[in-house]
Scaffold this motif. Structure first.
Motif, PDB file in Angstrom:
ATOM      1  N   ALA A 401       0.830  -1.212   0.000  1.00  0.00           N
ATOM      2  CA  ALA A 401       0.000   0.000   0.000  1.00  0.00           C
ATOM      3  C   ALA A 401       0.861   1.257   0.000  1.00  0.00           C
ATOM      4  CB  ALA A 401      -0.932  -0.008   1.203  1.00  0.00           C
ATOM      5  N   ALA A 402       2.041   1.163   0.621  1.00  0.00           N
ATOM      6  CA  ALA A 402       2.942   2.316   0.678  1.00  0.00           C
ATOM      7  C   ALA A 402       3.812   2.437  -0.572  1.00  0.00           C
ATOM      8  CB  ALA A 402       3.829   2.203   1.914  1.00  0.00           C
ATOM      9  N   ASP A 403       3.810   1.402  -1.427  1.00  0.00           N
ATOM     10  CA  ASP A 403       4.675   1.401  -2.618  1.00  0.00           C
ATOM     11  C   ASP A 403       4.005   0.532  -3.677  1.00  0.00           C
ATOM     12  OD1 ASP A 403       6.789   1.657  -4.337  1.00  0.00           O
ATOM     13  OD2 ASP A 403       8.254   0.601  -3.081  1.00  0.00           O
ATOM     14  N   LEU A 404       2.908   1.015  -4.227  1.00  0.00           N
ATOM     15  CA  LEU A 404       1.983   0.193  -5.009  1.00  0.00           C
ATOM     16  C   LEU A 404       2.587  -0.429  -6.258  1.00  0.00           C
ATOM     17  CD1 LEU A 404      -1.397   2.142  -4.764  1.00  0.00           C
ATOM     18  CD2 LEU A 404      -0.949  -0.211  -4.027  1.00  0.00           C
ATOM     19  N   THR A 405       3.609   0.184  -6.823  1.00  0.00           N
ATOM     20  CA  THR A 405       4.165  -0.337  -8.078  1.00  0.00           C
ATOM     21  C   THR A 405       5.432  -1.164  -7.871  1.00  0.00           C
ATOM     22  OG1 THR A 405       5.426   1.699  -8.446  1.00  0.00           O
ATOM     23  CG2 THR A 405       3.198   1.589  -9.388  1.00  0.00           C
ATOM     24  N   ASN A 406       5.772  -1.472  -6.629  1.00  0.00           N
ATOM     25  CA  ASN A 406       6.989  -2.236  -6.343  1.00  0.00           C
ATOM     26  C   ASN A 406       6.779  -3.695  -6.749  1.00  0.00           C
ATOM     27  OD1 ASN A 406       8.952  -3.877  -4.939  1.00  0.00           O
ATOM     28  ND2 ASN A 406       9.421  -2.082  -3.684  1.00  0.00           N
ATOM     29  N   PRO A 407       7.471  -4.190  -7.770  1.00  0.00           N
ATOM     30  CA  PRO A 407       7.196  -5.553  -8.245  1.00  0.00           C
ATOM     31  C   PRO A 407       7.610  -6.623  -7.241  1.00  0.00           C
ATOM     32  CG  PRO A 407       9.107  -4.638  -9.378  1.00  0.00           C
ATOM     33  CD  PRO A 407       8.509  -3.524  -8.578  1.00  0.00           C
ATOM     34  N   ARG A 408       8.632  -6.354  -6.444  1.00  0.00           N
ATOM     35  CA  ARG A 408       9.045  -7.341  -5.442  1.00  0.00           C
ATOM     36  C   ARG A 408       7.940  -7.555  -4.410  1.00  0.00           C
ATOM     37  NH1 ARG A 408      12.689  -4.697  -3.040  1.00  0.00           N
ATOM     38  NH2 ARG A 408      11.933  -4.582  -0.894  1.00  0.00           N
ATOM     39  N   LEU A 409       7.336  -6.455  -3.965  1.00  0.00           N
ATOM     40  CA  LEU A 409       6.255  -6.566  -2.989  1.00  0.00           C
ATOM     41  C   LEU A 409       5.001  -7.165  -3.620  1.00  0.00           C
ATOM     42  CD1 LEU A 409       6.695  -3.142  -1.135  1.00  0.00           C
ATOM     43  CD2 LEU A 409       7.598  -5.393  -0.486  1.00  0.00           C
ATOM     44  N   GLN A 410       4.731  -6.841  -4.883  1.00  0.00           N
ATOM     45  CA  GLN A 410       3.605  -7.466  -5.585  1.00  0.00           C
ATOM     46  C   GLN A 410       3.799  -8.983  -5.644  1.00  0.00           C
ATOM     47  OE1 GLN A 410       3.967  -5.373  -9.293  1.00  0.00           O
ATOM     48  NE2 GLN A 410       2.530  -3.742  -8.711  1.00  0.00           N
ATOM     49  N   PHE A 411       5.006  -9.393  -5.999  1.00  0.00           N
ATOM     50  CA  PHE A 411       5.311 -10.824  -6.073  1.00  0.00           C
ATOM     51  C   PHE A 411       5.149 -11.488  -4.712  1.00  0.00           C
ATOM     52  CE2 PHE A 411       8.723 -13.916  -5.154  1.00  0.00           C
ATOM     53  CZ  PHE A 411       8.237 -14.991  -5.889  1.00  0.00           C
ATOM     54  N   GLN A 412       5.656 -10.863  -3.668  1.00  0.00           N
ATOM     55  CA  GLN A 412       5.625 -11.486  -2.348  1.00  0.00           C
ATOM     56  C   GLN A 412       4.209 -11.561  -1.784  1.00  0.00           C
ATOM     57  OE1 GLN A 412      10.277 -10.379  -1.310  1.00  0.00           O
ATOM     58  NE2 GLN A 412       8.674  -9.289  -0.238  1.00  0.00           N
ATOM     59  N   LEU A 413       3.366 -10.558  -2.051  1.00  0.00           N
ATOM     60  CA  LEU A 413       1.968 -10.671  -1.660  1.00  0.00           C
ATOM     61  C   LEU A 413       1.315 -11.814  -2.432  1.00  0.00           C
ATOM     62  CD1 LEU A 413      -0.527  -9.762  -0.133  1.00  0.00           C
ATOM     63  CD2 LEU A 413      -0.912  -8.030  -1.901  1.00  0.00           C
ATOM     64  N   GLY A 414       1.617 -11.924  -3.713  1.00  0.00           N
ATOM     65  CA  GLY A 414       1.097 -13.041  -4.492  1.00  0.00           C
ATOM     66  C   GLY A 414       1.530 -14.379  -3.933  1.00  0.00           C
ATOM     67  N   ARG A 415       2.778 -14.460  -3.485  1.00  0.00           N
ATOM     68  CA  ARG A 415       3.284 -15.722  -2.927  1.00  0.00           C
ATOM     69  C   ARG A 415       2.523 -16.108  -1.660  1.00  0.00           C
ATOM     70  NH1 ARG A 415       8.542 -17.103   0.343  1.00  0.00           N
ATOM     71  NH2 ARG A 415       8.755 -19.316  -0.157  1.00  0.00           N
ATOM     72  N   VAL A 416       2.271 -15.138  -0.775  1.00  0.00           N
ATOM     73  CA  VAL A 416       1.514 -15.430   0.443  1.00  0.00           C
ATOM     74  C   VAL A 416       0.106 -15.893   0.082  1.00  0.00           C
ATOM     75  CG1 VAL A 416       0.608 -14.495   2.598  1.00  0.00           C
ATOM     76  CG2 VAL A 416       2.866 -13.789   1.803  1.00  0.00           C
ATOM     77  N   LEU A 417      -0.503 -15.240  -0.891  1.00  0.00           N
ATOM     78  CA  LEU A 417      -1.855 -15.624  -1.304  1.00  0.00           C
ATOM     79  C   LEU A 417      -1.861 -17.017  -1.925  1.00  0.00           C
ATOM     80  CD1 LEU A 417      -2.977 -12.197  -2.773  1.00  0.00           C
ATOM     81  CD2 LEU A 417      -3.989 -13.339  -0.778  1.00  0.00           C
ATOM     82  N   GLU A 418      -0.823 -17.362  -2.676  1.00  0.00           N
ATOM     83  CA  GLU A 418      -0.739 -18.714  -3.228  1.00  0.00           C
ATOM     84  C   GLU A 418      -0.657 -19.747  -2.117  1.00  0.00           C
ATOM     85  OE1 GLU A 418       2.327 -21.617  -5.625  1.00  0.00           O
ATOM     86  OE2 GLU A 418       2.526 -19.455  -5.948  1.00  0.00           O
ATOM     87  N   ILE A 419       0.174 -19.494  -1.105  1.00  0.00           N
ATOM     88  CA  ILE A 419       0.307 -20.429   0.008  1.00  0.00           C
ATOM     89  C   ILE A 419      -1.006 -20.539   0.782  1.00  0.00           C
ATOM     90  CG2 ILE A 419       1.522 -20.837   2.194  1.00  0.00           C
ATOM     91  CD1 ILE A 419       3.947 -19.394   0.867  1.00  0.00           C
ATOM     92  N   ALA A 420      -1.764 -19.428   0.818  1.00  0.00           N
ATOM     93  CA  ALA A 420      -3.065 -19.431   1.496  1.00  0.00           C
ATOM     94  C   ALA A 420      -4.147 -20.119   0.670  1.00  0.00           C
ATOM     95  CB  ALA A 420      -3.492 -17.996   1.794  1.00  0.00           C
TER      96      ALA A 420
END
Length: 692
Positions: A401-420
């Motif tokens: 939310a603090a860095d919406l276009t950061n691809p590393r953070l986008q990827f890592q949120l996606g990874r957590v959602l995949e594990i969930a």
């Protein structure tokens, strides 16, 4: 069969959670973090939770009273304990934080006997009782004569009682050098997955912990239940969750986060949400819930009885100098063939104040969710089974939310959602990162397509993503392209082309590619069969810590394939791979001990232990060898044990080992029909509880 599927259906859910860490003889960093995580997760699932930290010996009787008052009579009752424990004469003892350690008698006198707690609930005619022990951690007290590491199998009584152990009987579980233990992370993640019943939940936990620890820790459960209980239904919340975005629309971070925190017991979650997302359609409700939750928590979860006092679920775990000193740094949890040396994974909890240094770059999202296979990660990373979904999702959502276009953070949120298990949402955030040429996101998109997570299996789509990531230099992707050509997935089968991709990745030191290239030479796939070259490649990958290569090199030395035969050296390599979690190495090491060779004496006891370990790690052929050994008596003191032989043969059939059906039938012909029926029922219960 009775079914409980929702907290809204008027059943009473109750839990007592204990986290003991402030031991003077051996403080533990994680049990209180683990207790906090489990208490928060259960509260979100509608449980009335009492949370106790650092229970001392004076509070032992008071804890028993709390169990009687709070758990007996509940439709679903959970007792979770994290801390030190030992076994003494087959009895499991939970250790209070002020246990005396001067003698065995002192330890036994001060301890809380697990059977005493089980006796309180085991014959309760109402509901299910679940006792969870994350308590097999390395314990220096166990060096005293008569005390043993790990816990013993325990009978659960006549009622509907299940006892879940963090690891197998007599084995040691990891406290974990990250924020939580492997077991508590996997348990909290499984609790939150929709539509899992109790057996589904613990099969999921078993698989995740096995993966997170590289097969070194394998959870176990005992007991049986008839009622089907689902911790979290998917349908009950589906109407409130945002759908996967349609073309031209956008899934927002606040929508995803709200779906996960809306039942949170922590007012801080709502206050922070309202602050970070003031324009979200959920912000007014977040503000309201923040104040309501504060009022609720002032009344809920509070319990005082004698020396026992609960702590509010939302309060941070207490710490003293012992645990703070023990936790000044942590080690990123990694396991499996790509785990790097622990020396590379040590990380301070407080980063130095350096201009343009790590502190400015690394977020909590990185600490929770960085992928060890991501070449653009900012920290060493955490193996999938060790990712704390509950806390990691919050950390990544707020960071993004603090860095919406950061691809590393986008990827890592996606990874957590995949594990969930939210594959549609994961794919959305992977796609955002992939559009910015973030190679790890492209690889994971390929993986979702290749194995069919959240969509139909699509080899063409998978290969397309792997090719995009390969063009960016991603070594994992290049290896996957090689495997696609070897297997003919998404392209016509062309092993010679696959070998070129393996060589390309191997030339940059990717040990999985080196191992795959060794396998190709060993089998003669895409290249001429060359055991000597295979052994050289296995040796190169083994030296870098690749455990499959280590096991294969061991087999080469035992059989004299491509190297001079050296059984002792080969056995040593296989035992090293076993210690590092490989599932195949103990199987082949057991075969050496069964027949003896080149000065290695026959040792059927060691062979039995190794075969059982290989089976617990999921290798189906180990069950078949166990069946043969019990049938012939080589694993049972020279006398055949047909019941155990049939049990293991039946498991081998269920897990699809080659030729298992024939062996099972031959053994079954030597047993009476009622004996076979009883064993078949035991096999079914085993699979329900533990899976493969």
């Amino acid at each position: 069969m009775q079914i409980f599927a929702s907290a809204a259906q008027a059943e009473r859910r109750a839990a007592i959670v204990v986290g003991n860490g402030e031991y003077k003889f051996a403080p533990l960093t994680n049990p209180k973090n683990d207790a906090k995580l489990i208490a928060s997760t259960l509260t979100e699932l509608g449980f009335d939770v009492l949370l106790f930290y650092d229970v001392n010996k004076a509070a032992g009787k008071d804890l028993q009273d709390a169990i009687r008052k709070h758990l007996v009579g509940a439709d679903m009752a959970v007792l979770y304990y994290a801390g030190h424990a030992v076994q003494y004469k087959g009895q499991n003892l939970l250790l209070p934080v002020d246990v005396r350690t001067g003698s065995v008698k002192q330890v036994v006198d001060d301890a809380i006997a697990l059977n005493t707690l089980i006796d309180i609930v085991k014959d309760d005619p109402v509901g299910i009782k679940l006792i969870i022990l994350d308590a097999c951690r390395t314990n220096p007290v166990a060096t005293e004569e008569g005390l043993q590491q790990g816990l013993a199998n325990t009978e659960s009584g006549t009622g509907q009682v299940l006892i879940a152990f963090a690891t197998s009987a007599g084995e040691v579980a990891y406290d974990g050098t990250g924020v939580n233990s492997p077991y508590s992370s996997a348990l909290a993640n499984a609790f939150l997955q929709p539509n899992l019943d109790i057996y589904d939940t613990f099969r999921t936990v078993r698989g995740d912990v096995r993966m997170a620890t590289g097969g070194s820790q394998i959870p176990w459960i005992t007991g049986s239940i008839e009622t089907k209980f689902i911790f979290r239904t998917g349908d009950a919340s589906a109407a409130q969750e945002p759908a996967a975005p349609q073309a031209g629309s956008e899934l927002t971070v606040d929508e995803v986060l709200w779906a996960f925190i809306r039942e949170s017991p922590d007012p801080e979650d709502f206050a922070r949400f309202a602050s970070v997302f003031p324009n979200s359609k959920y912000a007014p409700e977040a503000k309201s819930r923040s104040s309501v939750k504060v009022a609720e928590l002032n009344q809920r979860g509070l319990y005082i009885n004698g020396a026992l006092a609960s702590t509010a679920i939302s309060a941070p775990p207490p710490a003293d100098a012992n645990t703070e000193a023990a936790g000044e740094e942590f080690v990123f949890q990694q396991a499996g063939e790509r785990a790097v040396s622990e020396t590379f994974r040590v990380w301070p909890r407080k980063l130095p104040d350096t201009a343009h240094g790590m502190k400015a770059m690394v977020s909590d999202c990185d600490l929770y969710a960085a992928d060890p296979n991501d070449p653009q990660r900012a920290v060493p990373g955490v193996t999938n089974g060790m990712v704390n979904v509950r806390d990691g999702l919050r950390a990544c959502a707020f960071a993004l939310a603090a860095d919406l276009t950061n691809p590393r953070l986008q990827f890592q949120l996606g990874r957590v959602l995949e594990i969930a298990g939210r594959y549609d949402w994961a794919e959305h955030f992977y796609a955002l990162a992939g559009r910015q040429q973030y190679s790890a996101a492209l690889v994971n998109l390929g993986y979702l397509a290749r194995v069919g997570l959240g969509r139909e299996v699509d080899y063409d789509r998978a290969l397309d993503f792997y090719m995009q990531a390969s063009a960016l230099g991603n070594l994992r992707a290049r290896t996957n392209v090689g495997s696609a050509y070897i297997k003919g997935q998404g392209v016509p089968k062309n092993p010679e082309e696959g070998i070129l991709w393996y060589r390309l990745a191997a030339s940059s030191g990717w040990t999985n590619a080196i191992t795959a290239l060794g396998d190709s030479y060993n089998r003669g796939v895409g290249v001429g069969k060359d055991p000597v070259e295979a052994a050289k490649l296995y040796a190169a990958a083994s030296d870098a810590g690749q455990i499959d290569a280590m096991a294969n090199l061991g087999r080469a030395y035992v059989g004299g394939s491509g190297v001079d035969k050296d059984v002792r050296r080969g056995l040593d390599l296989m035992l090293r791979a076993t210690d590092m979690g490989n599932q195949y190495a103990p199987y082949f090491a057991a075969r050496v001990f069964l027949k003896g060779d080149d000065g290695v004496p026959v040792d059927s006891v060691r062979a039995l232990s190794l075969l059982e370990l290989s089976a617990r790690r999921g290798f189906e052929d180990a069950y078949l060898d166990l069946a043969k050994g019990y049938r012939d008596g080589s694993l049972s003191g020279g006398k055949p044990d047909l019941r155990l032989a049939y049990f293991n043969a039946a498991l081998a059939v269920r897990f699809k080992a080659d030729n298992a059906e024939e062996i099972k039938n031959a053994i079954g012909d030597r047993l009476k029909a009622d004996a076979r029926k009883k064993i078949d029922a035991d096999v079914e219960l085993f699979i329900q509880q533990n899976g493969k």
